[in-house]
Write a protein that holds these residues in place. Structure first.
Motif, PDB file in Angstrom:
ATOM      1  N   ARG A   1     -79.062  -9.753  37.759  1.00 45.14           N
ATOM      2  CA  ARG A   1     -77.749 -11.010  37.664  1.00 45.14           C
ATOM      3  C   ARG A   1     -78.004 -11.657  35.998  1.00 45.14           C
ATOM      4  N   VAL A   2     -77.160 -11.221  35.218  1.00 39.70           N
ATOM      5  CA  VAL A   2     -76.682 -11.765  33.882  1.00 39.70           C
ATOM      6  C   VAL A   2     -76.111 -12.860  33.609  1.00 39.70           C
ATOM      7  N   MET A   3     -76.489 -13.219  33.085  1.00 38.25           N
ATOM      8  CA  MET A   3     -75.289 -14.760  32.457  1.00 38.25           C
ATOM      9  C   MET A   3     -75.487 -14.246  30.104  1.00 38.25           C
ATOM     10  N   ILE A   4     -74.446 -14.031  30.396  1.00 40.99           N
ATOM     11  CA  ILE A   4     -74.265 -14.226  28.092  1.00 40.99           C
ATOM     12  C   ILE A   4     -73.474 -15.798  27.765  1.00 40.99           C
ATOM     13  N   VAL A   5     -74.723 -16.464  27.133  1.00 40.93           N
ATOM     14  CA  VAL A   5     -74.076 -16.970  26.202  1.00 40.93           C
ATOM     15  C   VAL A   5     -74.291 -17.488  24.772  1.00 40.93           C
ATOM     16  N   SER A   6     -73.645 -17.538  24.567  1.00 41.94           N
ATOM     17  CA  SER A   6     -73.782 -17.977  22.614  1.00 41.94           C
ATOM     18  C   SER A   6     -73.808 -19.412  22.073  1.00 41.94           C
ATOM     19  N   PHE A   7     -74.142 -19.393  20.695  1.00 43.58           N
ATOM     20  CA  PHE A   7     -74.206 -20.317  20.733  1.00 43.58           C
ATOM     21  C   PHE A   7     -73.869 -20.931  18.582  1.00 43.58           C
ATOM     22  N   ASP A   8     -72.621 -21.561  18.065  1.00 43.84           N
ATOM     23  CA  ASP A   8     -72.676 -22.199  16.636  1.00 43.84           C
ATOM     24  C   ASP A   8     -72.780 -23.264  16.887  1.00 43.84           C
ATOM     25  N   SER A   9     -72.014 -24.319  16.110  1.00 41.01           N
ATOM     26  CA  SER A   9     -71.782 -25.184  16.636  1.00 41.01           C
ATOM     27  C   SER A   9     -71.120 -26.638  17.864  1.00 41.01           C
ATOM     28  N   ASP A  10     -71.002 -24.683  18.425  1.00 43.94           N
ATOM     29  CA  ASP A  10     -70.954 -25.073  19.966  1.00 43.94           C
ATOM     30  C   ASP A  10     -71.885 -23.982  20.847  1.00 43.94           C
ATOM     31  N   ILE A  11     -71.514 -24.709  22.048  1.00 44.86           N
ATOM     32  CA  ILE A  11     -72.298 -23.391  22.823  1.00 44.86           C
ATOM     33  C   ILE A  11     -71.377 -22.943  23.943  1.00 44.86           C
ATOM     34  N   TYR A  12     -71.317 -21.250  24.257  1.00 44.85           N
ATOM     35  CA  TYR A  12     -70.279 -20.591  24.994  1.00 44.85           C
ATOM     36  C   TYR A  12     -70.615 -20.368  25.672  1.00 44.85           C
ATOM     37  N   ILE A  13     -70.275 -20.880  27.155  1.00 48.56           N
ATOM     38  CA  ILE A  13     -70.903 -19.566  28.409  1.00 48.56           C
ATOM     39  C   ILE A  13     -69.639 -18.810  28.544  1.00 48.56           C
ATOM     40  N   ASP A  14     -70.026 -17.178  27.499  1.00 51.67           N
ATOM     41  CA  ASP A  14     -69.367 -16.271  27.571  1.00 51.67           C
ATOM     42  C   ASP A  14     -68.881 -15.142  29.142  1.00 51.67           C
ATOM     43  N   ALA A  15     -69.982 -15.320  29.396  1.00 50.40           N
ATOM     44  CA  ALA A  15     -69.827 -14.911  31.113  1.00 50.40           C
ATOM     45  C   ALA A  15     -71.137 -15.473  32.173  1.00 50.40           C
TER      46      ALA A  15
END
Length: 367
Positions: free
Chosen positions: A132-146
């Protein structure tokens, strides 16, 4: 009174006493020793005053970086604070895991984003169906992409929708996935972190606080480091050792949802441009890997990046698990250092990956 009545009453009392003792033994909370009658106790058994079991995932690699299989319990020696411990449980683990793919999409990754996405997609394809995988990206904010899922198509869509922003909330992103997501997951857990390691905008966490979180959590953290120092020269930057142009922070509108407004972020403008920031970043990523028992990779090219993702996927799938009851039973919150040695015959120059230690707090500990 009939003597038989007294005999029966005594028998019933003995049975009730034995049953209550058995019930206590079955429902002990692990903080008190379990006692059994002397005439039924196994003379070879070891009495445990504490049930604090420490479990350490261990990876063993050869000089080419490939996983070494078919090792036995006798090949391992485990030390806590330089005192050898008795390994009570040994397993060769190939079990599903929860992994967070944590992607730095700040402005320094603009020239790398396509490579990041391609490598991340390749990583997804190498996983087992029940991982099971979670995708998280971040720049000025943090995004729960999946959120955590085994749906490969959902994960692919989440990776493809990532895009670059401006400042970098690295420490906040690491803190979030450790404390709010992986803390809820069961079983083996890991973070695959793609970043240059330079934080410019975190407000809730620091370098030291996140290292402490990782140390206490038992989560494996695999940083993939790329070098962006000196690559922002020209229209978008001023080169090594000089301040870049002002950074504007996006308002936290949902991804893909309308136009975004931008606010000047003077704090982010002042960080991430000096040589010492990159020295600190390299140290941070090295410590994340070392303290968690994982491995630091350098993503200097797309080829190296794909190879690194492949090695991480293999290492997560194939590990050894060593469990022991510490000889030092004190639960005083002190940091205990762990060292694992592997001494199989005819296999020299092996590399052992295991976490550097743990904190001796109360309760059972599953790493």
């Amino acid at each position: 009174m009939n003597p038989r009545f007294f005999a029966r009453a005594a028998t019933v009392a003995l049975l009730l006493f034995a049953a209550s003792g058995s019930l206590l033994a079955q429902t002990g909370d692990g903080q008190q020793p379990v006692r059994t009658p002397p005439d039924t106790q196994d003379p070879n058994a070891t009495i445990r005053i504490e049930t604090t079991l420490v479990t350490i995932p261990v990876s063993v690699l050869d000089h080419d970086g490939k996983y070494v299989a078919h090792l036995t319990k006798g090949d391992f020696h485990l030390f806590e604070d330089n005192v050898e411990q008795e390994v009570t449980d040994f397993r060769s683990v190939e079990a599903p895991f929860h992994v967070v793919l944590l992607l730095d999409t700040s402005r320094s990754t603009n020239f790398k984003l396509e490579d990041i996405q391609k490598a991340a997609l390749t990583f997804i394809e190498q996983l087992h169906a029940d991982d099971r995988v979670m995708i998280v990206s971040f720049d000025s904010d943090i995004y729960i992409d999946a959120e955590f899922t085994s749906d490969r198509e959902q994960l692919r869509r989440a990776i493809r929708q990532t895009h670059t922003g401006f400042a970098t909330r690295l420490y906040d992103a690491v803190d979030l996935v450790i404390t709010e997501r992986l803390s809820q997951a069961q079983g083996r857990k890991a973070v695959v972190l793609f970043t240059d390691g330079v934080d410019t905008a975190s407000k809730l966490a620091t370098m030291q606080s996140t290292l402490g979180r990782v140390e206490e959590s038992g989560v494996l953290v695999y940083p993939l480091q790329y070098d962006t120092e000196g690559m922002l020269a020209g229209p978008l930057g001023m080169g090594r050792g000089r301040l870049p142009p002002p950074i504007y922070r996006p308002m936290p509108f949902p991804r893909g949802g309308g136009r975004r407004r931008w606010l000047l972020d003077p704090a982010a403008t002042q960080r991430g441009a000096r040589h010492e920031d990159y020295v600190r970043a390299a140290q941070y990523l090295r410590e994340l890997a070392d303290r968690s028992g994982a491995r630091l990779y350098h993503a200097d090219s797309s080829g190296k990046l794909k190879k690194a993702f492949g090695q991480i996927a293999e290492e997560l799938r194939q590990q050894y698990s060593l469990s022991y009851y510490p000889a030092n039973a004190a639960r005083d919150g002190a940091y205990r250092r762990i060292r694992v040695q592997v001494t199989p015959l005819n296999l020299p120059n092996l590399v052992v990956r295991a976490r550097a230690g743990y904190r001796a707090t109360g309760g059972e500990k599953h790493e």
